[in-house]
Write a protein that holds these residues in place. Structure first.
Motif, PDB file in Angstrom:
ATOM      1  N   ALA A 158       0.856  -1.192   0.000  1.00 21.27           N
ATOM      2  CA  ALA A 158       0.000   0.000   0.000  1.00 21.27           C
ATOM      3  C   ALA A 158       0.892   1.242   0.000  1.00 21.27           C
ATOM      4  CB  ALA A 158      -0.925  -0.006   1.213  1.00 21.27           C
ATOM      5  N   GLY A 159       1.747   1.331  -0.997  1.00 17.98           N
ATOM      6  CA  GLY A 159       2.673   2.446  -1.113  1.00 17.98           C
ATOM      7  C   GLY A 159       2.597   3.051  -2.500  1.00 17.98           C
ATOM      8  N   ASN A 160       3.386   4.065  -2.720  1.00 16.61           N
ATOM      9  CA  ASN A 160       3.425   4.770  -4.000  1.00 16.61           C
ATOM     10  C   ASN A 160       4.456   4.124  -4.926  1.00 16.61           C
ATOM     11  OD1 ASN A 160       1.624   6.787  -2.969  1.00 16.61           O
ATOM     12  ND2 ASN A 160       3.356   7.693  -1.901  1.00 16.61           N
ATOM     13  N   THR A 161       4.287   4.353  -6.225  1.00 12.74           N
ATOM     14  CA  THR A 161       5.280   3.977  -7.220  1.00 12.74           C
ATOM     15  C   THR A 161       5.823   5.286  -7.778  1.00 12.74           C
ATOM     16  OG1 THR A 161       4.125   1.927  -7.730  1.00 12.74           O
ATOM     17  CG2 THR A 161       5.704   2.738  -9.372  1.00 12.74           C
ATOM     18  N   LEU A 162       7.122   5.497  -7.624  1.00 12.59           N
ATOM     19  CA  LEU A 162       7.753   6.769  -7.982  1.00 12.59           C
ATOM     20  C   LEU A 162       8.656   6.593  -9.193  1.00 12.59           C
ATOM     21  CD1 LEU A 162       8.829   7.767  -4.356  1.00 12.59           C
ATOM     22  CD2 LEU A 162       6.654   8.229  -5.477  1.00 12.59           C
TER      23      LEU A 162
END
Length: 181
Positions: free
Chosen positions: A139-143
């Motif tokens: 449940a994190g961002n993709t940068l």
């Protein structure tokens, strides 16, 4: 007799006819150092019935290092520094990791102590047929970065943010479109 040194200089432990310089035999497990006339040398791990089950082999003819499990080569490091997993001929522009899957999928699975190490944890970089998949299972961002600066992100809700990291209402970042700069 537990140790024998032959007239040719081979040492046998648990065998009276050592096949190599050092040959150890036991009722089940074995470690054997090997070498041949071509300069190929290695270490065999297995049992006395099949010493080719596990093998770490250095091949002097092409200066490669090979790893074998279940009697099949699984990984090779070439003299140029390419690493092949699932291929004996890794291709690339030097110091490349080449993964060749035995099915339509090839996957690089990255985990750490925060994500966990299970099949549903971490990040996957996958080929599926002709498709390329980048899967963040957390449940994190993709940068996405260029020139050491974040240029785009897909946040954990699925919003695509280009040129900004703020998706709050009214944040136009000078572009007139929320989340797009």
């Amino acid at each position: 007799e537990t140790l024998r040194i032959t007239s040719g200089g081979n040492v046998g432990i648990g065998t009276d006819s050592p096949e190599t310089i050092l040959h150890a035999t036991a009722s089940s497990a074995i470690i054997r150092l090997t070498s041949d006339a071509n300069g190929t040398s290695g270490v065999d791990f297995g049992d006395s019935a099949d010493t080719n089950i596990g093998r770490l082999l250095y091949d002097n003819s092409d200066n490669s290092m090979r790893l074998t499990t279940n009697a099949s080569e699984r990984m090779r490091i070439t003299s140029g520094g390419n690493v092949g997993i699932g291929t004996a001929s890794p291709t690339g522009d030097g110091e490349t990791i080449h993964i060749n899957g035995s099915s339509a999928n090839s996957t690089l699975h990255l985990t750490n102590t925060t994500t966990g190490s299970g099949v549903a944890d971490g990040t996957y970089v996958t080929t599926s047929g002709n498709d390329f998949l980048l899967r963040n299972r957390e449940a994190g961002n993709t940068l996405f970065y260029t020139n050491n600066a974040e240029r785009m992100r897909i946040d954990s809700s699925g919003n695509v943010l280009v040129g900004t990291t703020d998706n709050s209402p009214g944040n136009n970042s000078g572009s007139g479109n929320d989340g797009i700069a």
